[in-house]
Motif scaffolding. Structure first.
Motif, short mmCIF file in Angstrom:
data_model
loop_
_atom_site.label_atom_id
_atom_site.label_comp_id
_atom_site.label_asym_id
_atom_site.label_seq_id
_atom_site.Cartn_x
_atom_site.Cartn_y
_atom_site.Cartn_z
N ARG A 240 -10.13 -1.90 -7.65
CA ARG A 240 -8.79 -2.05 -7.55
C ARG A 240 -8.48 -0.94 -6.62
NH1 ARG A 240 -4.71 -4.33 -11.96
NH2 ARG A 240 -2.90 -4.39 -10.91
N LYS B 211 -5.07 1.36 -5.01
CA LYS B 211 -3.54 1.40 -5.09
C LYS B 211 -3.30 2.32 -3.82
CE LYS B 211 -2.19 1.08 -10.00
NZ LYS B 211 -1.27 1.53 -10.98
N ASP C 12 -0.52 -2.71 -4.61
CA ASP C 12 -1.94 -2.96 -5.49
C ASP C 12 -2.93 -4.11 -4.77
OD1 ASP C 12 -1.79 -1.18 -7.61
OD2 ASP C 12 -1.40 -2.43 -9.06
#
Length: 564
Positions: free
Chosen positions: A258, A260, A269
């Protein structure tokens, strides 16, 4: 203006004495109905001046307010912030000294700007509120346009190709060094910025033997950007793996991560998935941009009766509500929107998701982790000991999860979940196929919503036309019924990148579980029998809802035929 901060703008206007509460509630309802930002709705209503609202925002944030920034900023000051940083955070330097820097910010609510830039610029960062509409123009004026910079950057990379090695047998440290090369960092940032600007839902990086392809999925369709040199594949993919904290040296197994980060001035995101292929790793980024997805039932273009049914289902004390449809049909968005309706201080809501897509205040969200054995069934079992009122399970995939969901609903909980079936009646058959007893389904199921997403016709280039008789036949409607109906398509314009479509809307079919249908479920009636009975009791099919969207001028015959 300030599309991502409608709740805060509501609070700011509520505290001011410019608008009374009744007017504010009317504006808020208009914002929900139209999808327009609350700030724009307030300004267009002429209840508040633009400069007054910006001053209120500055006072609320305790920042300086500048009604009109200078047309030209000194070149030395402009150079204190790199073009890539200015574009990524949507900021422009106004004043700078040895210890601090004052930045005009498109989104002054974004705290990441101060956190990130204080560190990278090694100065105290002060944000200044100004009209956001000025910022984009000023950035282009002082730093040039993004499109030009992508081409310039590729020229720069091509001229230094010797430095960008395409070797496949590099060590982890060599890959990291390659990923941290300035041209690679800038290139990846620009690709991400362009994707966010075009409201892409996914970004695909695909290495082939003699080509490196980058594609964006916008409104469900894939579009390719001008291919970069093939030797950029390894450095660019390594850069993405560095950003998402993946193992940069591991290229034999799929990895998930992930990112961010702030892109084009707002926090975004990105969900990262890598896949080893014959010619290197293919990487797909799913863009989880809250400002693009409006988690509000009123904005999902549902027919009034279906909207009413969903609201009554989630407000009940117990029962199972299932949303069905293929991957990417907006099931999770519908469930999130339904949960937001009941997300009150007196209601405990728990969700199990794989992964958590959007973080919602007030809801306890659990990310599934198969590595440590935390699957949907395990999460759901734990939920029952957490005293919840409403539970959302990302997907019912197996018998164990289905059994616990039924148990939860029968012991006084509302359970929301999804299934992959072609239509609403098919959900019952799927649950029986999993091994669930029909009498348990009959006792716990309260409603099934089937849905699809179709592309909306671009409002800027929408024109009426006479459809082909063959298309009318395929749709299965009587030509006499549509004698007075208008059909539309998008001609293609700069607003929709010549596609004729902009944005998407849902098609829905709702099967309520009446006593008659409960009896049929207990008797293991086939899907066709359930569907026939549901139609007799007023259910409209996805195709019927598609006709509604066509006659409303929202979508085309081709889109409805493609998805129903």
């Amino acid at each position: 203006m300030f599309e991502d901060h409608n709740d805060t703008i509501y609070e700011i206007l509520q505290e001011s004495d410019l608008i009374d509460n009744a007017q504010l509630d009317d504006l808020n309802q208009a914002h929900i109905n139209t999808g327009k930002a609350l700030a724009e709705e307030a300004i267009d209503s002429e209840l508040v001046e633009r400069h007054e609202l910006l001053q209120l925002v500055a006072d609320y944030l305790q920042y300086e307010y500048l009604e009109k920034p200078p047309e030209r900023i000194d070149e030395e000051i402009v150079q204190s912030v790199k073009a890539s940083v200015a574009r990524m955070y949507a900021v422009l330097p106004l004043r700078v000294d040895d210890s601090s820097i004052d930045l005009l910010a498109k989104d002054p609510f974004n705290n990441n700007i101060i956190d990130d830039l204080t560190f990278s610029l090694s100065k105290d960062v002060n944000l200044i509120v100004t009209d956001p509409d000025f910022i984009d123009n000023l950035i282009v004026q002082h730093y040039g346009s993004e499109d030009a910079s992508i081409d310039d950057l590729l020229d720069e990379i091509r001229s230094s190709e010797a430095e960008i090695s395409a070797s496949t047998d590099l060590s982890a440290s060599e890959l990291t060094n390659l990923a941290n090369e300035t041209p690679i960092i800038r290139f990846v940032n620009l690709v991400l910025q362009q994707a966010i600007r075009d409201k892409a839902s996914d970004i695909h990086f695909e290495p082939f033997e003699k080509q490196f392809r980058i594609r964006y999925r916008i409104d469900g369709a894939l579009y390719e950007m001008a291919p970069p040199p093939s030797n950029l594949a390894i450095p660019v993919i390594s850069r993405i793996k560095v950003l998402s904290s993946l193992n940069i040296a591991e290229r034999r197994i799929p990895q998930d991560g992930r990112i961010k980060m702030t892109i084009a001035g707002r926090p975004v995101d990105l969900r990262v998935s890598t896949l080893p292929t014959q010619f290197g790793e293919s990487v797909v980024l799913r863009v989880l941009d809250k400002s693009v997805v409006n988690l509000d039932l009123d904005n999902l273009s549902m027919p009034e009766d279906i909207l009413h049914t969903i609201r009554s289902l989630v407000a009940r004390p117990n029962g199972i509500f299932i949303v069905t449809g293929p991957t990417g049909s907006g099931k999770t968005t519908t469930l999130y929107s339904a949960l937001r309706e009941v997300n009150q201080i007196d209601t405990k809501i728990l969700t199990a998701e794989d992964p958590v897509e959007y973080e919602i205040d007030g809801i306890m969200q659990v990310a599934i982790n198969h590595v440590v054995g935390l699957n949907f069934a395990a999460a759901l079992r734990s939920f029952l000991r957490q005293d919840p009122d409403k539970i959302m399970v990302g997907e019912i995939r197996d018998l164990e999860t289905a059994q616990i969901a039924v148990q939860a609903s029968l012991t006084g909980h509302v359970v929301l979940s999804t299934l992959h079936t072609n239509d609403a009646p098919g959900a019952v058959t799927r649950m029986i196929d999993m091994g669930l007893e029909p009498f348990l389904i009959s006792a716990s199921l309260e409603g099934v919503l089937g849905q699809r997403l179709v592309r909306r016709i671009c409002p800027s280039c929408r024109i009426a036309y006479e459809p082909d008789g063959e298309l009318i036949d395929i749709l299965g409607i009587d030509p006499l019924e549509i004698a007075d109906k208008q059909f539309y398509y998008g001609k293609g314009c700069s607003e929709c990148s010549q596609t004729g479509y902009r944005g998407r809307q849902g098609l829905f079919e709702m099967m309520g579980i009446s006593d008659t249908i409960r009896d049929l479920i207990t008797q293991k009636a086939p899907t066709l029998v359930l569907k026939q009975k549901a139609l007799e009791q007023g259910m409209r099919t996805l195709r019927d809802d598609g006709l509604r969207a066509i006659f409303d001028g929202a979508t085309t015959i081709e889109e409805v035929l493609k998805y129903t």
